[in-house]
Design an enzyme around this catalytic site. Sequence first.
Site, mmCIF file in Angstrom:
data_model
loop_
_atom_site.group_PDB
_atom_site.id
_atom_site.type_symbol
_atom_site.label_atom_id
_atom_site.label_comp_id
_atom_site.label_asym_id
_atom_site.label_seq_id
_atom_site.Cartn_x
_atom_site.Cartn_y
_atom_site.Cartn_z
ATOM 1 N N SER A 46 0.771 -1.170 0.072
ATOM 2 C CA SER A 46 0.002 -0.012 -0.008
ATOM 3 C C SER A 46 0.934 1.077 -0.145
ATOM 4 O O SER A 46 1.575 1.240 -0.814
ATOM 5 C CB SER A 46 -0.929 0.015 1.188
ATOM 6 O OG SER A 46 -2.033 1.057 1.053
ATOM 7 N N ASP A 270 -7.868 -5.754 -6.232
ATOM 8 C CA ASP A 270 -7.833 -4.594 -5.287
ATOM 9 C C ASP A 270 -8.275 -3.249 -6.182
ATOM 10 O O ASP A 270 -7.772 -3.339 -7.397
ATOM 11 C CB ASP A 270 -6.526 -4.359 -4.795
ATOM 12 C CG ASP A 270 -6.067 -2.987 -4.174
ATOM 13 O OD1 ASP A 270 -7.096 -2.501 -3.369
ATOM 14 O OD2 ASP A 270 -4.992 -2.421 -4.293
ATOM 15 N N HIS A 328 -6.240 -5.869 -1.986
ATOM 16 C CA HIS A 328 -5.233 -5.071 -1.597
ATOM 17 C C HIS A 328 -3.968 -5.472 -0.794
ATOM 18 O O HIS A 328 -2.843 -5.173 -1.006
ATOM 19 C CB HIS A 328 -5.882 -3.934 -0.772
ATOM 20 C CG HIS A 328 -4.927 -2.702 -0.493
ATOM 21 N ND1 HIS A 328 -4.360 -1.815 -1.697
ATOM 22 C CD2 HIS A 328 -4.440 -2.177 0.326
ATOM 23 C CE1 HIS A 328 -3.632 -0.923 -1.200
ATOM 24 N NE2 HIS A 328 -3.745 -0.990 0.140
#
Length: 351
Positions: A46, A270, A328
Amino acid sequence: MSYSETKADAHTNDTRTAADMNTFLRLWFAKFEEFQDNDFFVAGESYAGVYVPLVSQAVMDGNDAGQEPRLRLRGYLVGNGVTDAEFDGDALVPFAYGKSLISEELYEEAMASCGGSFWNASAGTACDDAITSVYQAVAGLNIYDVLEPCYHGHNPYTQADQLGAAVASHRRWPLLGGLHDGPVTGLVQLLGQLGHTPPCLDSREMWAFCNDPAVRRAIHAEPIEKIGSFDECTNGDRIHYTHDRGSMLPVHRDLIGRGLTALIYSGDHDMAVPHTGTEAWTSWLGRQLGVERPWAPWHTADHQASCVAGYTVHYRGLVYATVRGAGHMVPETNPAEALELFSRFLAALRV
């Protein structure tokens, strides 16, 4: 649960984070010197798309400057990582269309209105209106994994309602269109809106565990009465973070040019940092590096043709891989495939 009694510590940025981590790592290896001869890697997901390359660069710069102990940094790994405002900001519309989340008519309207560039649409334009329609169409989905449900409950420790993945949240999370703006305004606004809670995540077990007084005592964390309750994220009342380094593409070029190897991977469901953006920037950089092995499926350890785990392309110094069906956080949604990727990456660099 991290905190500081020095108010100045609450103001930080990418540059300071990288410098602090370089200092910490050298102190750690100095204390545990039995690990100094080990190969070393930096990994994260991320927003780690920003801090992993920067920490790696800080370590390399420290080595070149003669800082001790010298770290045997060999490579780094980034999963579904924030990288570049334009590439990341242009990613969601083709992702939504490719996953049949928006109609062909809406996709063509957005393409025609925006000319294929969505990341910095001016307010009030036909492009902005089309993009708003796209985000409205996907607003009810779990932004972190479109295959998973969206939690709409509340955090009992903060009484913050989970408002779901609102249109404004999708357009700002994580930092889409705002990577060059200085302060992480989109993230701060989103967390303020959702009461520190990222959209759609069901964290009730985490909240209960980390706010249990016995747990906090056992891990030597301060009590709620002193530092407040645990939350996944914090907003401006505890930390003020500035993104001060812009695009990470020059940093990747620098690191690979200095001999490091990168594994960049994406869970392909994601929607926070869609694989479409990551594929675009790795392809752009890969054309400069040169292709070693073209795009092809990769399989889990049993190598059965029916067990396609994702797709991968090898450039000189950089490997890009998708993980089929992952969200994600790939190790959370697809732990077996994540372990396979990690193990193969290390094995390929083993001398």
